[in-house]
Design a protein around this motif. Structure first.
Motif, PDB file in Angstrom:
ATOM      1  N   SER A  48       0.821  -1.218   0.000  1.00  0.00           N
ATOM      2  CA  SER A  48       0.000   0.000   0.000  1.00  0.00           C
ATOM      3  C   SER A  48       0.855   1.267   0.000  1.00  0.00           C
ATOM      4  CB  SER A  48      -0.948   0.006   1.204  1.00  0.00           C
ATOM      5  OG  SER A  48      -0.222  -0.041   2.424  1.00  0.00           O
ATOM      6  N   ARG A  49       1.938   1.286   0.768  1.00  0.00           N
ATOM      7  CA  ARG A  49       2.767   2.501   0.820  1.00  0.00           C
ATOM      8  C   ARG A  49       3.339   2.839  -0.550  1.00  0.00           C
ATOM      9  NH1 ARG A  49       4.995   5.430   4.868  1.00  0.00           N
ATOM     10  NH2 ARG A  49       4.325   3.882   6.404  1.00  0.00           N
ATOM     11  N   ARG A  50       3.825   1.840  -1.251  1.00  0.00           N
ATOM     12  CA  ARG A  50       4.360   2.086  -2.587  1.00  0.00           C
ATOM     13  C   ARG A  50       3.265   2.520  -3.552  1.00  0.00           C
ATOM     14  NH1 ARG A  50       7.832  -2.955  -4.432  1.00  0.00           N
ATOM     15  NH2 ARG A  50       8.039  -1.586  -6.269  1.00  0.00           N
ATOM     16  N   MET A  51       2.107   1.908  -3.460  1.00  0.00           N
ATOM     17  CA  MET A  51       0.991   2.309  -4.320  1.00  0.00           C
ATOM     18  C   MET A  51       0.600   3.763  -4.056  1.00  0.00           C
ATOM     19  SD  MET A  51      -0.076  -0.219  -6.378  1.00  0.00           S
ATOM     20  CE  MET A  51      -1.868  -0.118  -6.633  1.00  0.00           C
ATOM     21  N   LEU A  52       0.540   4.146  -2.797  1.00  0.00           N
ATOM     22  CA  LEU A  52       0.176   5.524  -2.450  1.00  0.00           C
ATOM     23  C   LEU A  52       1.232   6.512  -2.943  1.00  0.00           C
ATOM     24  CD1 LEU A  52      -1.182   4.879   1.145  1.00  0.00           C
ATOM     25  CD2 LEU A  52      -2.520   5.770  -0.777  1.00  0.00           C
ATOM     26  N   THR A  53       2.502   6.117  -2.890  1.00  0.00           N
ATOM     27  CA  THR A  53       3.566   6.984  -3.389  1.00  0.00           C
ATOM     28  C   THR A  53       3.363   7.280  -4.870  1.00  0.00           C
ATOM     29  OG1 THR A  53       5.189   6.212  -1.775  1.00  0.00           O
ATOM     30  CG2 THR A  53       6.052   7.137  -3.816  1.00  0.00           C
ATOM     31  N   HIS A  54       3.112   6.247  -5.659  1.00  0.00           N
ATOM     32  CA  HIS A  54       2.912   6.456  -7.091  1.00  0.00           C
ATOM     33  C   HIS A  54       1.616   7.223  -7.366  1.00  0.00           C
ATOM     34  CE1 HIS A  54       6.375   4.196  -8.271  1.00  0.00           C
ATOM     35  NE2 HIS A  54       5.950   3.071  -7.719  1.00  0.00           N
ATOM     36  N   ALA A  55       0.573   6.919  -6.612  1.00  0.00           N
ATOM     37  CA  ALA A  55      -0.691   7.646  -6.801  1.00  0.00           C
ATOM     38  C   ALA A  55      -0.499   9.138  -6.564  1.00  0.00           C
ATOM     39  CB  ALA A  55      -1.763   7.088  -5.862  1.00  0.00           C
ATOM     40  N   HIS A  56       0.295   9.484  -5.559  1.00  0.00           N
ATOM     41  CA  HIS A  56       0.564  10.892  -5.260  1.00  0.00           C
ATOM     42  C   HIS A  56       1.314  11.550  -6.407  1.00  0.00           C
ATOM     43  CE1 HIS A  56       1.840  14.519  -3.148  1.00  0.00           C
ATOM     44  NE2 HIS A  56       3.086  14.211  -3.467  1.00  0.00           N
ATOM     45  N   HIS A  57       2.335  10.889  -6.921  1.00  0.00           N
ATOM     46  CA  HIS A  57       3.153  11.486  -7.965  1.00  0.00           C
ATOM     47  C   HIS A  57       2.406  11.601  -9.289  1.00  0.00           C
ATOM     48  CE1 HIS A  57       6.756  11.843  -5.655  1.00  0.00           C
ATOM     49  NE2 HIS A  57       6.891  10.545  -5.449  1.00  0.00           N
ATOM     50  N   VAL A  58       1.561  10.617  -9.594  1.00  0.00           N
ATOM     51  CA  VAL A  58       0.969  10.552 -10.937  1.00  0.00           C
ATOM     52  C   VAL A  58      -0.420  11.166 -10.996  1.00  0.00           C
ATOM     53  CG1 VAL A  58       0.274   8.996 -12.791  1.00  0.00           C
ATOM     54  CG2 VAL A  58       2.312   8.485 -11.456  1.00  0.00           C
ATOM     55  N   PHE A  59      -1.239  10.898 -10.003  1.00  0.00           N
ATOM     56  CA  PHE A  59      -2.640  11.304 -10.058  1.00  0.00           C
ATOM     57  C   PHE A  59      -3.050  12.225  -8.916  1.00  0.00           C
ATOM     58  CE2 PHE A  59      -2.991   6.898 -12.029  1.00  0.00           C
ATOM     59  CZ  PHE A  59      -3.063   7.362 -13.333  1.00  0.00           C
ATOM     60  N   GLY A  60      -2.096  12.821  -8.232  1.00  0.00           N
ATOM     61  CA  GLY A  60      -2.438  13.707  -7.130  1.00  0.00           C
ATOM     62  C   GLY A  60      -3.132  13.018  -5.986  1.00  0.00           C
ATOM     63  N   GLY A  61      -2.832  11.735  -5.786  1.00  0.00           N
ATOM     64  CA  GLY A  61      -3.413  10.970  -4.686  1.00  0.00           C
ATOM     65  C   GLY A  61      -4.516  10.018  -5.097  1.00  0.00           C
ATOM     66  N   GLU A  62      -5.046  10.170  -6.298  1.00  0.00           N
ATOM     67  CA  GLU A  62      -6.031   9.217  -6.811  1.00  0.00           C
ATOM     68  C   GLU A  62      -5.294   8.024  -7.415  1.00  0.00           C
ATOM     69  OE1 GLU A  62      -9.266   9.657  -6.342  1.00  0.00           O
ATOM     70  OE2 GLU A  62      -8.906  11.603  -5.383  1.00  0.00           O
ATOM     71  N   PHE A  63      -6.062   6.990  -7.773  1.00  0.00           N
ATOM     72  CA  PHE A  63      -5.444   5.805  -8.346  1.00  0.00           C
ATOM     73  C   PHE A  63      -5.731   5.627  -9.836  1.00  0.00           C
ATOM     74  CE2 PHE A  63      -5.572   4.896  -3.828  1.00  0.00           C
ATOM     75  CZ  PHE A  63      -4.253   4.491  -3.617  1.00  0.00           C
ATOM     76  N   ALA A  64      -6.563   6.494 -10.380  1.00  0.00           N
ATOM     77  CA  ALA A  64      -6.917   6.365 -11.792  1.00  0.00           C
ATOM     78  C   ALA A  64      -7.326   7.721 -12.338  1.00  0.00           C
ATOM     79  CB  ALA A  64      -8.065   5.366 -11.982  1.00  0.00           C
ATOM     80  N   GLU A  65      -7.300   7.801 -13.660  1.00  0.00           N
ATOM     81  CA  GLU A  65      -7.769   9.002 -14.334  1.00  0.00           C
ATOM     82  C   GLU A  65      -8.508   8.603 -15.598  1.00  0.00           C
ATOM     83  OE1 GLU A  65      -5.856  13.007 -16.362  1.00  0.00           O
ATOM     84  OE2 GLU A  65      -4.989  12.213 -14.497  1.00  0.00           O
ATOM     85  N   GLU A  66      -9.697   9.175 -15.773  1.00  0.00           N
ATOM     86  CA  GLU A  66     -10.441   8.916 -17.005  1.00  0.00           C
ATOM     87  C   GLU A  66      -9.743   9.584 -18.172  1.00  0.00           C
ATOM     88  OE1 GLU A  66     -14.425  10.236 -16.441  1.00  0.00           O
ATOM     89  OE2 GLU A  66     -14.918   8.654 -14.995  1.00  0.00           O
ATOM     90  N   CYS A  67      -9.842   8.966 -19.324  1.00  0.00           N
ATOM     91  CA  CYS A  67      -9.169   9.455 -20.520  1.00  0.00           C
ATOM     92  C   CYS A  67     -10.211   9.660 -21.610  1.00  0.00           C
ATOM     93  CB  CYS A  67      -8.107   8.468 -20.989  1.00  0.00           C
ATOM     94  SG  CYS A  67      -6.814   8.164 -19.756  1.00  0.00           S
ATOM     95  N   LEU A  68     -10.738  10.851 -21.676  1.00  0.00           N
ATOM     96  CA  LEU A  68     -11.772  11.182 -22.665  1.00  0.00           C
ATOM     97  C   LEU A  68     -11.141  11.980 -23.792  1.00  0.00           C
ATOM     98  CD1 LEU A  68     -14.634  12.192 -20.234  1.00  0.00           C
ATOM     99  CD2 LEU A  68     -14.269   9.988 -21.352  1.00  0.00           C
ATOM    100  N   PRO A  69     -11.474  11.679 -25.033  1.00  0.00           N
ATOM    101  CA  PRO A  69     -10.864  12.402 -26.160  1.00  0.00           C
ATOM    102  C   PRO A  69     -11.289  13.865 -26.180  1.00  0.00           C
ATOM    103  CG  PRO A  69     -12.671  11.012 -26.920  1.00  0.00           C
ATOM    104  CD  PRO A  69     -12.464  10.687 -25.469  1.00  0.00           C
ATOM    105  N   ASP A  70     -10.391  14.695 -26.680  1.00  0.00           N
ATOM    106  CA  ASP A  70     -10.742  16.104 -26.888  1.00  0.00           C
ATOM    107  C   ASP A  70     -11.820  16.197 -27.961  1.00  0.00           C
ATOM    108  OD1 ASP A  70      -8.911  17.139 -25.070  1.00  0.00           O
ATOM    109  OD2 ASP A  70      -7.283  17.056 -26.534  1.00  0.00           O
ATOM    110  N   LEU A  71     -12.829  17.010 -27.677  1.00  0.00           N
ATOM    111  CA  LEU A  71     -13.929  17.171 -28.643  1.00  0.00           C
ATOM    112  C   LEU A  71     -13.824  18.533 -29.305  1.00  0.00           C
ATOM    113  CD1 LEU A  71     -16.839  15.676 -26.478  1.00  0.00           C
ATOM    114  CD2 LEU A  71     -15.488  14.549 -28.249  1.00  0.00           C
TER     115      LEU A  71
END
Length: 223
Positions: free
Chosen positions: A200-223
């Motif tokens: 969990s600690r390693r997962m939280l570290t990466h979540a902080h660096h990549v997603f600002g503390g979240e674990f995922a980000e939706e990827c919607l195309p530019d319209l």
């Protein structure tokens, strides 16, 4: 029916980095030609013949094209075998790394319709490598900020319902251990290891660096 043999727990001291990768290598050596996974394009063997280690002189100087250092798990794995990752496009014939941006990888793997959804986050994932796994989804290691073990995260690219990129493993070490059957992971969902007491600690570290503390980000195309 034969009883299922439980997977013994991995001692905490062996649960990360090179120590965990050593356990993976021992497992692969015990069954080198068994399938990586039992479905789809990933059903090929861990090794197609004898291991193909990266030459020591080349490995000693190796860094990613960005200049980022190799994670310890990858350096140890390549000292054992480079053939597997070469098959999945990590290396050219001269042993040089051949990364893609996330957008390029997604287009290559998922086609124009779904792959284009990841263009909006591609500039944040500029150095990516494909790993076996998923049917409609894909597994991708992306270099960037390393965790305390020097490891880079592995993500799932998912296009079921709303396309998203989600943190799945805290490093290649844990990805390899899970894929070769050394881990017992409780729960569902790509980022289930966020609740694991070992990872969990390693997962939280990466979540902080990549997603600002979240674990995922939706990827919607530019319209």
């Amino acid at each position: 029916m034969n009883p299922v043999t439980p997977i013994p727990p991995i001692p905490p001291a062996d649960a990360h980095g090179v120590a965990l990768t050593e356990r993976v290598i021992a497992s692969v050596e015990a069954g080198p030609h068994r399938p990586i996974l039992n479905y789809g394009p990933w059903a090929g063997p861990w090794l197609t013949g004898e291991p193909e280690p990266l030459p020591p002189a080349l490995l000693a100087e190796a860094v990613f094209p960005s200049g980022r250092p190799l994670p310890p798990s990858l350096r140890r794995w390549l000292s054992f075998d480079a053939g597997l990752l070469r098959r999945f496009g990590w290396l050219d014939g001269d042993g040089r790394f051949t990364p893609r941006s996330l957008g390029e990888l997604a287009l290559d793997e998922l086609g124009d319709l779904w792959g284009s959804c990841f263009d909006t986050v591609s500039d944040r994932f500029d150095e990516c490598f494909l790993l076996p796994g998923g049917s409609d989804s894909r597994r991708v290691l992306a270099t960037g900020v390393a965790d305390a073990h020097g490891e880079y995260p592995v993500f799932a690219l998912d296009v079921d319902d709303i396309p998203c990129v989600e943190l799945m493993y805290p490093g290649l070490d844990v990805y390899l251990a899970d894929t070769c059957g050394l881990l017992t992971i409780e729960g569902d969902g790509y980022s289930v290891l966020a609740a694991d007491p070992v990872y969990s600690r390693r997962m939280l570290t990466h979540a902080h660096h990549v997603f600002g503390g979240e674990f995922a980000e939706e990827c919607l195309p530019d319209l």
